[in-house]
Design a protein around this motif. Structure first.
Motif, PDB file in Angstrom:
ATOM      1  N   GLY A   1       0.807  -1.213   0.000  1.00 55.53           N
ATOM      2  CA  GLY A   1       0.000   0.000   0.000  1.00 55.53           C
ATOM      3  C   GLY A   1       0.837   1.258   0.000  1.00 55.53           C
ATOM      4  O   GLY A   1       2.014   1.250   0.374  1.00 55.53           O
ATOM      5  N   LEU A   2       0.218   2.348  -0.429  1.00 52.23           N
ATOM      6  CA  LEU A   2       0.853   3.662  -0.445  1.00 52.23           C
ATOM      7  C   LEU A   2       0.040   4.597   0.442  1.00 52.23           C
ATOM      8  O   LEU A   2      -1.183   4.685   0.309  1.00 52.23           O
ATOM      9  CB  LEU A   2       0.906   4.209  -1.871  1.00 52.23           C
ATOM     10  N   PHE A   3       0.731   5.269   1.354  1.00 52.56           N
ATOM     11  CA  PHE A   3       0.087   6.192   2.283  1.00 52.56           C
ATOM     12  C   PHE A   3       0.609   7.608   2.071  1.00 52.56           C
ATOM     13  O   PHE A   3       1.798   7.803   1.803  1.00 52.56           O
ATOM     14  CB  PHE A   3       0.384   5.800   3.739  1.00 52.56           C
TER      15      PHE A   3
ATOM     16  N   VAL B   1      -3.698   5.770   0.335  1.00 56.52           N
ATOM     17  CA  VAL B   1      -3.976   6.324  -0.990  1.00 56.52           C
ATOM     18  C   VAL B   1      -4.371   5.231  -1.975  1.00 56.52           C
ATOM     19  O   VAL B   1      -5.308   5.375  -2.767  1.00 56.52           O
ATOM     20  CB  VAL B   1      -2.742   7.091  -1.519  1.00 56.52           C
ATOM     21  N   ASP B   2      -3.649   4.109  -1.931  1.00 58.35           N
ATOM     22  CA  ASP B   2      -3.886   3.036  -2.897  1.00 58.35           C
ATOM     23  C   ASP B   2      -3.280   1.758  -2.336  1.00 58.35           C
ATOM     24  O   ASP B   2      -2.353   1.800  -1.516  1.00 58.35           O
ATOM     25  CB  ASP B   2      -3.242   3.386  -4.239  1.00 58.35           C
ATOM     26  N   LYS B   3      -3.791   0.625  -2.772  1.00 59.73           N
ATOM     27  CA  LYS B   3      -3.230  -0.650  -2.324  1.00 59.73           C
ATOM     28  C   LYS B   3      -3.399  -1.708  -3.401  1.00 59.73           C
ATOM     29  O   LYS B   3      -4.281  -1.626  -4.263  1.00 59.73           O
ATOM     30  CB  LYS B   3      -3.896  -1.120  -1.029  1.00 59.73           C
TER      31      LYS B   3
ATOM     32  N   VAL C   1       4.727  -3.727  -6.001  1.00 57.48           N
ATOM     33  CA  VAL C   1       5.354  -2.456  -5.614  1.00 57.48           C
ATOM     34  C   VAL C   1       5.584  -1.587  -6.843  1.00 57.48           C
ATOM     35  O   VAL C   1       5.280  -0.385  -6.844  1.00 57.48           O
ATOM     36  CB  VAL C   1       6.676  -2.705  -4.861  1.00 57.48           C
ATOM     37  N   LYS C   2       6.118  -2.181  -7.903  1.00 58.02           N
ATOM     38  CA  LYS C   2       6.372  -1.433  -9.141  1.00 58.02           C
ATOM     39  C   LYS C   2       5.076  -0.835  -9.690  1.00 58.02           C
ATOM     40  O   LYS C   2       5.015   0.354 -10.027  1.00 58.02           O
ATOM     41  CB  LYS C   2       7.013  -2.351 -10.177  1.00 58.02           C
ATOM     42  N   ASP C   3       4.024  -1.653  -9.775  1.00 58.68           N
ATOM     43  CA  ASP C   3       2.754  -1.179 -10.327  1.00 58.68           C
ATOM     44  C   ASP C   3       2.130  -0.104  -9.440  1.00 58.68           C
ATOM     45  O   ASP C   3       1.592   0.894  -9.939  1.00 58.68           O
ATOM     46  CB  ASP C   3       1.775  -2.346 -10.479  1.00 58.68           C
TER      47      ASP C   3
ATOM     48  N   VAL D   1      10.639   5.737  -5.850  1.00 52.20           N
ATOM     49  CA  VAL D   1      11.101   5.216  -4.562  1.00 52.20           C
ATOM     50  C   VAL D   1      11.754   6.321  -3.735  1.00 52.20           C
ATOM     51  O   VAL D   1      11.570   6.393  -2.512  1.00 52.20           O
ATOM     52  CB  VAL D   1      12.087   4.043  -4.773  1.00 52.20           C
ATOM     53  N   VAL D   2      12.485   7.214  -4.385  1.00 53.21           N
ATOM     54  CA  VAL D   2      13.182   8.280  -3.659  1.00 53.21           C
ATOM     55  C   VAL D   2      12.216   9.292  -3.046  1.00 53.21           C
ATOM     56  O   VAL D   2      12.616  10.115  -2.216  1.00 53.21           O
ATOM     57  CB  VAL D   2      14.182   9.010  -4.579  1.00 53.21           C
TER      58      VAL D   2
END
Length: 246
Positions: free
Chosen positions: A28-30, A36-38, A55-57, A66-67
């Motif tokens: 997931g992305l927070f 935000v999305d998972k 993770v890439k998608d 990533v940075v």
């Protein structure tokens, strides 16, 4: 290794979350304390194939590099030896390569945090026990009170009619939750117990606390950071080859 940290109190932070302690491969992305999305899929132990792709998608779909990440949250167990090793190794690689701090979550903590978001009715004196399957009649578990405070350390418990008997007094309700909870229904046989078995460890459980952990700089030392296996791994004994000597 010294991390290049954005100010913990700055306006906005992006976090990546990864959880692989069970059959559920969860990414997931927070943004701060908002998911935000998972991407997640509960389809057996195929994390080695899915994790990098997920993770890439996820990052590409949200136009994140990533940075750009302030930190990475990861589930450390207890749980599947292979799943934990894959998840933690992947996160350590990202952390070392991009100088990103790592924040750990136990798999039982993730179950508890998801339960808290359900607004499930709790009575004073009630007990909450997140559980993961540890094979046979055993579970990995941790006991919490109705204020979500831990009463015991994480442990492996062989379930029986006597399990958690010191908490089963009066009208105090026990709530067992997670993929190991079905065993409690079969083995404890209490009339004052609720079982919630449809919760799995997931990055969803990071949402409520990942920002506060980041602000408190609750980071792991990448050089020594390992999964929390709880029990030693014993590989099955190899069968003797028919060509080997007696």
């Amino acid at each position: 290794m010294k991390m290049n940290l954005a100010s913990p109190m700055s306006k906005s932070h992006l976090f990546l979350g990864i959880e692989t302690s069970t059959t559920n491969c969860s990414v997931g992305l927070f943004r701060d304390d908002t998911l935000v999305d998972k991407l997640e899929e509960d389809n057996g132990y195929s994390h080695s194939e899915k994790l990098g792709v997920f993770v890439k998608d996820l990052l590409e779909n949200n136009k994140v590099e990533v940075v750009d990440l302030s930190a990475i949250g990861v589930g450390v167990g207890p749980g599947s030896y292979t799943g934990l090793r894959i998840g933690v190794s992947f996160v350590k690689g990202l952390g070392f390569a991009h100088n990103i701090p790592i924040i750990k979550f136990t798999s039982l903590e993730l179950l508890l945090n998801q339960f808290r978001s359900l607004d499930y009715p709790l009575s004073s004196g009630g007990i909450i026990i997140p559980m993961l399957d540890a094979r046979r009649d055993e579970v990995y578990c941790q006991v919490y009170n109705s204020d979500f405070e831990p009463l015991e350390a994480i442990k492996a418990e062989i379930l029986s009619e006597e399990s958690f008997s010191k908490y089963r007094v009066g009208n105090s309700k026990i709530i067992c939750l997670g993929p190991g909870a079905i065993k409690s229904k079969e083995l404890i046989k209490s009339n004052n117990m609720d079982v919630i078995e449809n919760l799995m460890p997931s990055i969803v459980g990071m949402e409520s606390t990942i920002l506060s952990k980041y602000r408190n700089e609750a980071f792991e030392n990448l050089a020594y950071f390992e999964p929390y296996y709880l029990k030693e791994f014993f590989a099955g004994k190899a069968k003797r080859s028919l060509l080997s000597p007696e």
